[in-house]
Design a protein around this motif. Structure first.
Motif, PDB file in Angstrom:
ATOM      1  N   LYS A 147       4.768  -3.657  -2.896  1.00 44.99           N
ATOM      2  CA  LYS A 147       4.083  -4.172  -4.080  1.00 44.99           C
ATOM      3  C   LYS A 147       2.577  -4.275  -3.831  1.00 44.99           C
ATOM      4  O   LYS A 147       1.764  -3.843  -4.649  1.00 44.99           O
ATOM      5  CB  LYS A 147       4.657  -5.549  -4.459  1.00 44.99           C
ATOM      6  CG  LYS A 147       4.790  -5.746  -5.952  1.00 44.99           C
ATOM      7  CD  LYS A 147       5.342  -7.128  -6.275  1.00 44.99           C
ATOM      8  CE  LYS A 147       4.271  -7.985  -6.903  1.00 44.99           C
ATOM      9  NZ  LYS A 147       4.584  -9.410  -6.880  1.00 44.99           N
ATOM     10  N   ALA A 148       2.230  -4.847  -2.674  1.00 46.96           N
ATOM     11  CA  ALA A 148       0.806  -4.996  -2.348  1.00 46.96           C
ATOM     12  C   ALA A 148       0.150  -3.629  -2.183  1.00 46.96           C
ATOM     13  O   ALA A 148      -0.978  -3.395  -2.636  1.00 46.96           O
ATOM     14  CB  ALA A 148       0.654  -5.817  -1.072  1.00 46.96           C
ATOM     15  N   THR A 172      -0.346  -2.057  -5.634  1.00 45.67           N
ATOM     16  CA  THR A 172      -1.493  -2.666  -6.329  1.00 45.67           C
ATOM     17  C   THR A 172      -2.803  -2.156  -5.739  1.00 45.67           C
ATOM     18  O   THR A 172      -3.722  -1.771  -6.471  1.00 45.67           O
ATOM     19  CB  THR A 172      -1.444  -4.204  -6.181  1.00 45.67           C
ATOM     20  OG1 THR A 172      -0.115  -4.638  -6.465  1.00 45.67           O
ATOM     21  CG2 THR A 172      -2.407  -4.875  -7.116  1.00 45.67           C
ATOM     22  N   CYS A 205      -3.531   1.417  -6.811  1.00 43.12           N
ATOM     23  CA  CYS A 205      -3.998   1.486  -8.208  1.00 43.12           C
ATOM     24  C   CYS A 205      -5.474   1.101  -8.285  1.00 43.12           C
ATOM     25  O   CYS A 205      -6.280   1.786  -8.930  1.00 43.12           O
ATOM     26  CB  CYS A 205      -3.190   0.550  -9.108  1.00 43.12           C
ATOM     27  SG  CYS A 205      -1.519   1.117  -9.416  1.00 43.12           S
ATOM     28  N   ILE A 206      -5.824   0.006  -7.626  1.00 50.85           N
ATOM     29  CA  ILE A 206      -7.219  -0.458  -7.633  1.00 50.85           C
ATOM     30  C   ILE A 206      -8.122   0.626  -7.053  1.00 50.85           C
ATOM     31  O   ILE A 206      -9.189   0.932  -7.591  1.00 50.85           O
ATOM     32  CB  ILE A 206      -7.353  -1.749  -6.787  1.00 50.85           C
ATOM     33  CG1 ILE A 206      -6.636  -2.914  -7.474  1.00 50.85           C
ATOM     34  CG2 ILE A 206      -8.814  -2.098  -6.557  1.00 50.85           C
ATOM     35  CD1 ILE A 206      -6.604  -4.185  -6.639  1.00 50.85           C
ATOM     36  N   SER A 242       1.785   4.616  -7.951  1.00 52.18           N
ATOM     37  CA  SER A 242       0.461   4.220  -8.446  1.00 52.18           C
ATOM     38  C   SER A 242      -0.190   5.377  -9.188  1.00 52.18           C
ATOM     39  O   SER A 242      -0.800   5.188 -10.243  1.00 52.18           O
ATOM     40  CB  SER A 242      -0.428   3.737  -7.298  1.00 52.18           C
ATOM     41  OG  SER A 242      -0.616   4.764  -6.357  1.00 52.18           O
ATOM     42  N   GLU A 251      -9.299  -8.204  -0.383  1.00 51.53           N
ATOM     43  CA  GLU A 251      -8.178  -7.333  -0.742  1.00 51.53           C
ATOM     44  C   GLU A 251      -7.651  -6.565   0.466  1.00 51.53           C
ATOM     45  O   GLU A 251      -6.441  -6.378   0.622  1.00 51.53           O
ATOM     46  CB  GLU A 251      -8.618  -6.338  -1.830  1.00 51.53           C
ATOM     47  CG  GLU A 251      -8.786  -6.979  -3.205  1.00 51.53           C
ATOM     48  CD  GLU A 251      -9.606  -6.124  -4.163  1.00 51.53           C
ATOM     49  OE1 GLU A 251      -9.629  -6.441  -5.361  1.00 51.53           O
ATOM     50  OE2 GLU A 251     -10.249  -5.143  -3.714  1.00 51.53           O
ATOM     51  N   SER A 275       0.243  -8.338   3.868  1.00 51.91           N
ATOM     52  CA  SER A 275       1.514  -8.103   3.163  1.00 51.91           C
ATOM     53  C   SER A 275       2.502  -7.290   3.992  1.00 51.91           C
ATOM     54  O   SER A 275       3.687  -7.263   3.708  1.00 51.91           O
ATOM     55  CB  SER A 275       1.242  -7.385   1.844  1.00 51.91           C
ATOM     56  OG  SER A 275       0.973  -6.011   2.081  1.00 51.91           O
TER      57      SER A 275
END
Lengths: 246, 306
Positions: free
Chosen positions: A5-6, A9, A12-13, A105, B96, B103
């Motif tokens: 998931k991370a 994300t 995508c960013i 993504s 980030e 994670s």
């Protein structure tokens, strides 16, 4: 799947924040779509379909080829050069989760590009088609973008990021023009038409055009795209394995 | 040695074509200790690190980490590494980037702690790619610690760090070591190895050439230097004639001698009528030990080539 998931994300960013993304995936295709459509007239007919719809499919395909093969490939080449690929091998993140995050993504971003292009076309040029046709065309463009991600993987094997960038630009512009995305293949000399029909870019756009015409030619185009995709992956695997052994 | 070794290299050969990066390396790293791997460029330091991280495989021999083959997922949970020439993923901010790496692990360190370790709290919302060289290295260090590893591998960690970053970095490494983590670092900054390592392993030409605590290595150096002031300074020839003196040099009011046996020499000097004062004895610097070790080894290599 922890980390997926991370990773998804973050990917995508990273795609959306790339300076190339806005310019080459959104602004340029929108600008060329508008230019061609205004020059030819949105209602001008090409075969049985209006130019406004025909060129929309071409330019959306052009944008997605650039995003999937070009920007994805260049990013992979950078990740390898920057040691990021090596660093990730040290973490518990599985290769499967990493690949899936990249794939999903990109598909999400591709879907967003399709939505932006389609909405723009409907609002600005009043393009009309049955709801089912919009959906089918959008789905085809989304699914058909996957083999170009495989081309991106192949471009990403290039060690020098400068060469990867150059190759990516030549290849994606080249197959877009030669595949009939900028002007119809019928305006080319005979031999170029014949060669162009075998390009993955042509198969990609042709599937969407055929859906517009209401005479779907999906199977043949899909088979050609799939073959290219598998070919790109096999070639990439061969290059990467050879490097590992050396 | 306490318990089983954390990392064990058994007769490792790693060949790249005709060149042997490692040529029969035997080495066991103890748990909870800071080991510095020292050696000139091309000595095989990075190769040794790559082997235990499973980034490359040995041509022959065996590496085990906690008795396991490198590259196992349970090991990846517990090992953090800072490699050379690694950039952060472009497009992400410092925060980030750290969140992404956190994670991946079951029990990551807190984000605040990582930002504090990196000294990048003020920069947390900046793009990682826009950081200065030293800041990027500190971020890479925090990335290595994201999973709260109990084994930490640092390959030339302070290259590209400014003085301030460097001292902060060693402070954190010392704190990590005192909490019982196993640390392996490669460096060619000898004073750093001297200051932070429990044990120094010198390799050259892919072989282990010396192994011991910093003090042991210094003691193994035969020559010590001795300097003194004299009211009536003897000539250099006179000093050279003293038993055991290998080198003598007079500069200004000071005489500098090199000898193997400082004890015997002390008695002679103090008993002389030269009016000796300000006596100082220095053991060899680690730097000179290191140079001697690696040069000897290079010399051998050259001879055998001919």
């Amino acid at each position: 799947m922890r980390g997926f998931k991370a990773q998804f994300t973050a990917e995508c960013i990273r795609i959306a924040r790339s300076p190339f993304f806005m310019l080459f995936s959104v602004l340029m295709p929108l600008a060329f779509y508008s230019l061609f459509t205004m020059l030819n007239g949105a209602d001008a007919k090409i075969g049985d379909v209006s130019w406004g719809g025909y060129s929309l499919m071409s330019m959306t395909a052009f944008s997605l080829i650039g995003t999937a093969a070009g920007q994805f490939g260049i990013r992979l080449s950078h990740e390898r050069k920057d040691g990021l690929t090596r660093l990730l091998r040290l973490t518990p993140l599985s290769t499967g989760a990493w690949v899936l995050a990249k794939l999903v993504s990109h598909l999400l971003i591709h879907a967003a590009i399709i939505a932006v292009m389609f909405v723009f076309s409907a609002l600005v040029f009043g393009t009309e088609m049955p709801a089912g046709t919009w959906v089918m065309c959008g789905l085809w463009l989304l699914i058909g973008s996957v083999p170009f991600l495989a081309l991106g993987i192949l471009i990403g094997t290039i060690k020098s990021t400068d060469i990867a960038t150059a190759v990516s630009n030549v290849v994606y512009m080249g197959i877009s023009v030669a595949g009939g995305l900028w002007m119809p293949l019928s305006s080319f000399p005979g031999w170029m038409q014949k060669a162009g029909e075998w390009l993955p870019s042509h198969a990609y756009a042709d599937g969407a055009w055929s859906l517009l015409e209401g005479q779907p030619a999906i199977a043949g185009n899909l088979l050609l795209l799939l073959s290219y995709g598998i070919g790109f992956l096999m070639l990439s695997a061969w290059i990467l394995n050879g490097r590992e052994a050396g | 040695m306490t318990g089983a070794p954390a990392v064990q290299f058994r007769n490792i050969v790693k060949a790249y074509g005709a060149k042997r990066a490692l040529d029969g390396l035997d080495l066991a790293l103890e748990k909870g200790k800071v080991t510095a791997l020292l050696g000139p460029n091309g000595a095989g330091k990075t190769t040794a690190v790559s082997l235990m991280l499973h980034l490359t495989k040995p041509t022959s021999g065996e590496v085990t980490v906690d008795g396991l083959a490198p590259g196992r997922k349970e090991l990846k949970e517990r090992i953090g590494a800072m490699l050379q020439d690694t950039a952060a993923p472009d497009g992400l901010t410092v925060r980030e980037t750290l969140q992404l790496f956190r994670s991946y692990y079951r029990n990551p360190l807190a984000l605040d702690r990582l930002l504090q370790i990196a000294g990048l709290d003020k920069e947390k919302n900046r793009r990682a790619a826009s950081l200065s060289g030293g800041q990027k290295r500190r971020l890479a260090f925090a990335v290595a610690l994201a999973g709260d590893p109990d084994m930490i591998v640092l390959d030339e960690p302070t290259v590209g760090m400014d003085v301030e970053s460097r001292s902060r970095f060693w402070e954190v490494v010392r704190a990590l070591a005192s909490s019982g983590r196993t640390i392996l670092l490669t460096t060619h900054y000898l004073e750093e190895a001297d200051a932070v390592a429990d044990r120094i392993v010198v390799i050259a030409q892919g072989r282990l050439v010396a192994d011991g605590t910093p003090d042991e290595l210094k003691a193994s150096m035969p020559m010590r230097s001795l300097s003194f002031k004299a009211r009536r300074m003897p000539a250099e020839q006179e000093l050279l004639a003293l038993p055991g003196v290998q080198e003598a040099r007079v500069s200004g009011a000071f005489a500098h001698l090199k000898t193997k046996d400082t004890d015997a020499l002390l008695g002679l000097l103090l008993g002389s009528d030269w009016g000796v004062s300000d006596l100082q004895i220095q053991s060899a610097s680690l730097e000179s030990v290191f140079r001697q070790l690696t040069e000897t080894n290079n010399g051998k290599e050259k001879e055998s080539d001919q």
